[in-house]
Design a protein around this motif. Structure first.
Motif, PDB file in Angstrom:
ATOM      1  N   ILE A 605       0.852  -1.202   0.000  1.00 43.86           N
ATOM      2  CA  ILE A 605       0.000   0.000   0.000  1.00 43.86           C
ATOM      3  C   ILE A 605       0.882   1.245   0.000  1.00 43.86           C
ATOM      4  N   CYS A 606       0.573   2.181  -0.888  1.00 37.76           N
ATOM      5  CA  CYS A 606       1.355   3.409  -1.023  1.00 37.76           C
ATOM      6  C   CYS A 606       0.623   4.554  -0.303  1.00 37.76           C
ATOM      7  N   THR A 607       1.389   5.420   0.344  1.00 39.56           N
ATOM      8  CA  THR A 607       0.816   6.538   1.107  1.00 39.56           C
ATOM      9  C   THR A 607       0.107   7.528   0.191  1.00 39.56           C
ATOM     10  N   SER A 608       0.704   7.810  -0.964  1.00 34.47           N
ATOM     11  CA  SER A 608       0.102   8.777  -1.894  1.00 34.47           C
ATOM     12  C   SER A 608      -1.236   8.267  -2.433  1.00 34.47           C
ATOM     13  N   ASP A 609      -1.329   6.917  -2.701  1.00 43.57           N
ATOM     14  CA  ASP A 609      -2.597   6.355  -3.191  1.00 43.57           C
ATOM     15  C   ASP A 609      -3.686   6.481  -2.135  1.00 43.57           C
ATOM     16  N   VAL A 610      -3.325   6.232  -0.865  1.00 46.53           N
ATOM     17  CA  VAL A 610      -4.311   6.321   0.212  1.00 46.53           C
ATOM     18  C   VAL A 610      -4.801   7.768   0.365  1.00 46.53           C
ATOM     19  N   GLU A 611      -3.861   8.705   0.316  1.00 48.66           N
ATOM     20  CA  GLU A 611      -4.237  10.110   0.481  1.00 48.66           C
ATOM     21  C   GLU A 611      -5.111  10.585  -0.682  1.00 48.66           C
ATOM     22  N   CYS A 612      -4.799  10.114  -1.899  1.00 43.74           N
ATOM     23  CA  CYS A 612      -5.599  10.479  -3.075  1.00 43.74           C
ATOM     24  C   CYS A 612      -7.017   9.923  -2.960  1.00 43.74           C
ATOM     25  N   LEU A 613      -7.122   8.670  -2.483  1.00 41.60           N
ATOM     26  CA  LEU A 613      -8.441   8.047  -2.316  1.00 41.60           C
ATOM     27  C   LEU A 613      -9.275   8.805  -1.284  1.00 41.60           C
ATOM     28  N   MET A 614      -8.671   9.182  -0.163  1.00 40.27           N
ATOM     29  CA  MET A 614      -9.409   9.891   0.885  1.00 40.27           C
ATOM     30  C   MET A 614      -9.810  11.295   0.431  1.00 40.27           C
ATOM     31  N   SER A 615      -8.968  11.925  -0.386  1.00 46.33           N
ATOM     32  CA  SER A 615      -9.314  13.268  -0.865  1.00 46.33           C
ATOM     33  C   SER A 615     -10.471  13.224  -1.866  1.00 46.33           C
ATOM     34  N   ARG A 616     -10.622  12.084  -2.615  1.00 49.49           N
ATOM     35  CA  ARG A 616     -11.743  11.962  -3.547  1.00 49.49           C
ATOM     36  C   ARG A 616     -13.071  11.816  -2.804  1.00 49.49           C
ATOM     37  N   LEU A 617     -13.069  11.203  -1.632  1.00 47.84           N
ATOM     38  CA  LEU A 617     -14.289  10.973  -0.849  1.00 47.84           C
ATOM     39  C   LEU A 617     -14.443  12.119   0.160  1.00 47.84           C
ATOM     40  N   GLN A 618     -14.932  13.273  -0.301  1.00 50.05           N
ATOM     41  CA  GLN A 618     -15.023  14.458   0.561  1.00 50.05           C
ATOM     42  C   GLN A 618     -16.161  14.358   1.575  1.00 50.05           C
ATOM     43  N   HIS A 619     -17.232  13.582   1.239  1.00 48.26           N
ATOM     44  CA  HIS A 619     -18.346  13.424   2.169  1.00 48.26           C
ATOM     45  C   HIS A 619     -18.083  12.355   3.213  1.00 48.26           C
ATOM     46  N   THR A 620     -16.976  11.590   3.060  1.00 47.77           N
ATOM     47  CA  THR A 620     -16.664  10.504   4.015  1.00 47.77           C
ATOM     48  C   THR A 620     -15.503  10.887   4.924  1.00 47.77           C
ATOM     49  N   PHE A 621     -14.473  11.547   4.373  1.00 47.16           N
ATOM     50  CA  PHE A 621     -13.292  11.925   5.153  1.00 47.16           C
ATOM     51  C   PHE A 621     -13.054  13.419   4.966  1.00 47.16           C
ATOM     52  N   LYS A 622     -12.582  14.074   6.016  1.00 50.67           N
ATOM     53  CA  LYS A 622     -12.209  15.483   5.929  1.00 50.67           C
ATOM     54  C   LYS A 622     -10.879  15.701   6.648  1.00 50.67           C
ATOM     55  N   GLN A 623     -10.125  16.673   6.177  1.00 56.54           N
ATOM     56  CA  GLN A 623      -8.794  16.965   6.704  1.00 56.54           C
ATOM     57  C   GLN A 623      -8.854  18.269   7.487  1.00 56.54           C
ATOM     58  N   GLU A 624      -8.289  18.254   8.713  1.00 49.59           N
ATOM     59  CA  GLU A 624      -8.288  19.429   9.580  1.00 49.59           C
ATOM     60  C   GLU A 624      -6.882  19.677  10.092  1.00 49.59           C
ATOM     61  N   PHE A 641     -21.167  10.016   8.746  1.00 49.17           N
ATOM     62  CA  PHE A 641     -22.551  10.197   9.217  1.00 49.17           C
ATOM     63  C   PHE A 641     -23.094  11.578   8.814  1.00 49.17           C
ATOM     64  N   GLU A 642     -22.238  12.607   8.867  1.00 50.12           N
ATOM     65  CA  GLU A 642     -22.664  13.945   8.449  1.00 50.12           C
ATOM     66  C   GLU A 642     -22.848  14.010   6.932  1.00 50.12           C
ATOM     67  N   GLY A 643     -21.934  13.363   6.204  1.00 47.95           N
ATOM     68  CA  GLY A 643     -22.041  13.369   4.746  1.00 47.95           C
ATOM     69  C   GLY A 643     -23.267  12.642   4.256  1.00 47.95           C
TER      70      GLY A 643
END
Length: 647
Positions: A605-624, A641-643
């Protein structure tokens, strides 16, 4: 109590240093036997008894007077061992034999022969002793000195590592009054002494003639030496014999090794010369006579290979010159005439091989048919109509035979199918057309090359005839015979031949041009066919695009599904795992922490792939951003749950 020093089991009943009468195991008149008696706790009396009783084979034997030995013997085994080592039948104190079946020619202890003049005690050099038998040393008497053996319970004396080719020994512990004559007297029976180098400090170096004599001298290591019957300290010593390193020994050993190496090299060279194939016969030098012989051989198929080798050697030697060029050209031309013969032979061999393959296939198919018939017989016999009439043993045999026949049939069938697959490969119509076109082009190219070769050969022939004409003209000018009718006829013939060659050359050139034109035409046809194929492919692509556009218009839902941010099942699994992990961590986690957890499950598993996947799912994950100053950190949180409410 009667004790014997020879065995080494008990001590002597007297002190050898205070004994003025030396023990002798051999003399000129006959062997001596020493007897020791102890009576009333310490009185000792000694008798020397000389026996010269000859035996049947004129050999001397030893007899023991047992009448004086009336006391009991404390160790009968030691006495029997001592008597056995002397080669006599072991006797008891009263004269009775201890072993009734004793053979005087054999010893009780393995490896000890009967008594001989070179036996231990009668000579200085001992016989070879097996390594598994304990060495029993004895008193040795010389003319000027006496050697007393060391204690058998002590370990053997230490020696240094033996140098290669050692013939020299170091002898230490000599008496102060010992002379070179005494050293020679002690060690000369070990072998021939070449040189002695004596020192003033009670040691010396002795060089022997052979290496095995050093082993005999080492046997004396540990012996105590006493000069005469003196007990003075200057007349006694303890010998220490060890290997010595001498330059002469090393030099002789190296010379010997070099000689052996030379012999080995010579033997290998002779073996290589014996196994080397014989060299080919020498090629004769060029001459007109040899040239005519080789030309005749070149015309003969059986002698062609030999003649070609001779021709090749002459050309490589540089025998070709202006005078002999025509002869060489004629030989080369005759060699070229064998090309067609070789091609025809190859074709016949290939034809024979194809016929043999066809025969093999036919025979194999016939064998398979017979196997099928045999298997059919077995199957028909296995039916209930006939099967019930066979016995149990017969049924078993029939079933076994049926299995064997089916296995053999299957093996042969696979072999036949493999041969057919190799020969009859499936080919599409386009591939067949391409192969036919390539075959035609290859044939045209080969024909063009053949015409080129013929054209070149004709040019060479023309040059050769021109050279011959020039030579004839030169000879004619030198001889001043212009009116000779024979030469005029030759010139006319040559001119006619030249004209014929020129006409033939023109015909060949015309044919060559015609073939070239045909070849160009074939190439143009091939280009046109390729263009047509490209047009057909473009039409097929357009049709496929139109079909795809129609499908897209019919199924718009599939487009929306395909445009989802999750592209594969693996990404869906990753989303589920990351969601569970972040749900457990409500305050969020950094991308490195998340990836370290995922690496436990999969290292790829690559870190950049994971970060790209999480950034595509904006209603599931958010960065603070959390922290202040240097502790500022980006953290991902789960907001599924909010998304869900927003979507």
């Amino acid at each position: 109590m009667f004790l014997v020093q020879y065995t080494g089991l008990n001590q002597l009943p007297f002190d050898p240093a205070n004994n003025n009468e030396p023990l002798q195991f051999g003399s000129a008149s006959g062997p001596l036997v020493t007897e020791g008696l102890l009576e009333n706790g310490g009185e000792s009396s000694k008798k020397r008894k000389r026996t010269n009783a000859p035996s049947a084979d004129n050999s001397r034997t030893l007899n023991v007077d047992s009448t004086a030995m009336t006391l009991p013997m404390s160790d009968p085994t030691a006495w029997a061992t001592a008597m056995n080592n002397l080669g006599m039948a072991p006797l008891g104190i009263a004269g009775q034999p201890i072993l009734p079946d004793f053979d005087p020619a054999l010893g009780m202890m393995t490896g000890i022969p009967p008594i001989t003049p070179m036996m231990p005690g009668l000579g200085i050099v001992p016989p070879p002793i097996p390594p598994d038998m304990p060495v029993v040393k004895e008193i040795i008497h010389c003319k000027s000195c006496t050697l007393f053996p060391p204690n058998p319970n002590l370990p053997p004396p230490a020696t240094r590592e033996r140098p290669p080719g050692c013939k020299t020994v170091f002898v230490g512990g000599l008496p102060e009054n010992g002379t070179e004559q005494i050293i020679v007297e002690v060690f000369e029976q070990c072998g021939e002494i070449i040189a002695i180098r004596k020192s003033k400090k009670n040691f010396c170096h002795i060089r022997f003639a052979e290496e095995y004599m050093v082993d005999k001298a080492l046997y004396l290591s540990g012996y105590r030496i006493r000069l005469g019957s003196s007990t003075d300290k200057k007349d006694t010593g303890r010998l220490h014999v060890d290997f010595a390193q001498a330059r002469d020994d090393l030099y002789e050993w190296e010379c010997k090794q070099r000689m052996l190496a030379r012999e080995e090299r010579h033997r290998r060279r002779m073996e290589e010369e014996r196994l080397r194939p014989p060299s080919p016969p020498p090629v004769v030098h060029y001459s007109d006579h040899e040239c005519s012989v080789v030309a005749e051989k070149l015309k003969d198929d059986s002698k062609f290979s030999e003649a070609v080798q001779t021709l090749l050697t002459w050309i490589e030697r540089g025998e070709v010159n202006r005078r002999s060029a025509n002869n060489f050209y004629s030989m080369i031309q005759s060699a070229n005439s064998h090309v067609r013969r070789l091609v025809n032979e190859k074709a016949t061999h290939e034809k024979d091989m194809e016929e043999a393959k066809e025969k093999f296939k036919q025979a194999l198919s016939g064998i398979l048919i017979q196997f099928e018939q045999i298997v059919a017989v077995y199957h028909s016999a296995s039916k209930q109509k006939a099967w019930d009439h066979f016995t149990k043993a017969q049924r078993k045999n029939i079933s076994v035979w049926c299995k064997q026949a089916e296995e053999i049939r299957n093996i042969h069938n696979d072999e036949l199918m493999g041969i057919r697959r190799e020969e009859e490969m499936e080919m599409s119509d386009d591939e067949i057309e391409e192969t036919t076109e390539t075959k035609e082009t290859e044939e045209s190219v080969s024909q063009a090359e053949a015409l080129k070769e013929e054209n070149d050969s004709l040019r060479w022939q023309l040059d050769a005839y021109r050279n011959e004409v020039e030579l004839l003209k030169q000879e004619q000018g030198k001889a001043l015979r212009e009116d000779d009718p024979n030469k005029e006829q030759q010139l006319k013939l040559l001119q006619q031949a030249l004209q014929g060659m020129q006409q033939h050359l023109l015909k060949v050139q015309e044919e060559y041009k015609r073939k070239e034109a045909e070849l160009e035409k074939i190439k143009d046809d091939k280009l046109q066919v390729e263009k047509m194929l490209e047009n057909l492919k473009e039409k097929e692509n357009c049709a496929s695009r139109m079909c795809a556009s129609s499908q897209d218009s019919d199924y718009p839902l599939e487009k929306t599904l395909n445009s989802s941010p999750i592209k594969s099942e693996r990404e869906a699994l990753l989303v589920g795992i990351i969601s569970t992990f972040l749900h457990v961590h409500p305050f969020g986690a950094s991308i490195e922490y998340i990836c370290s957890y995922l690496h436990r499950l999969d290292n790829k598993i690559c870190t950049s792939d994971v970060e790209c996947l999480m950034s595509r799912l904006q209603h599931t994950f958010k960065q603070e951003m959390t922290g202040v100053g240097a502790s500022l950190e980006k953290r991902w949180k789960f907001c599924g749950f909010e998304g869900l409410k927003l979507t």
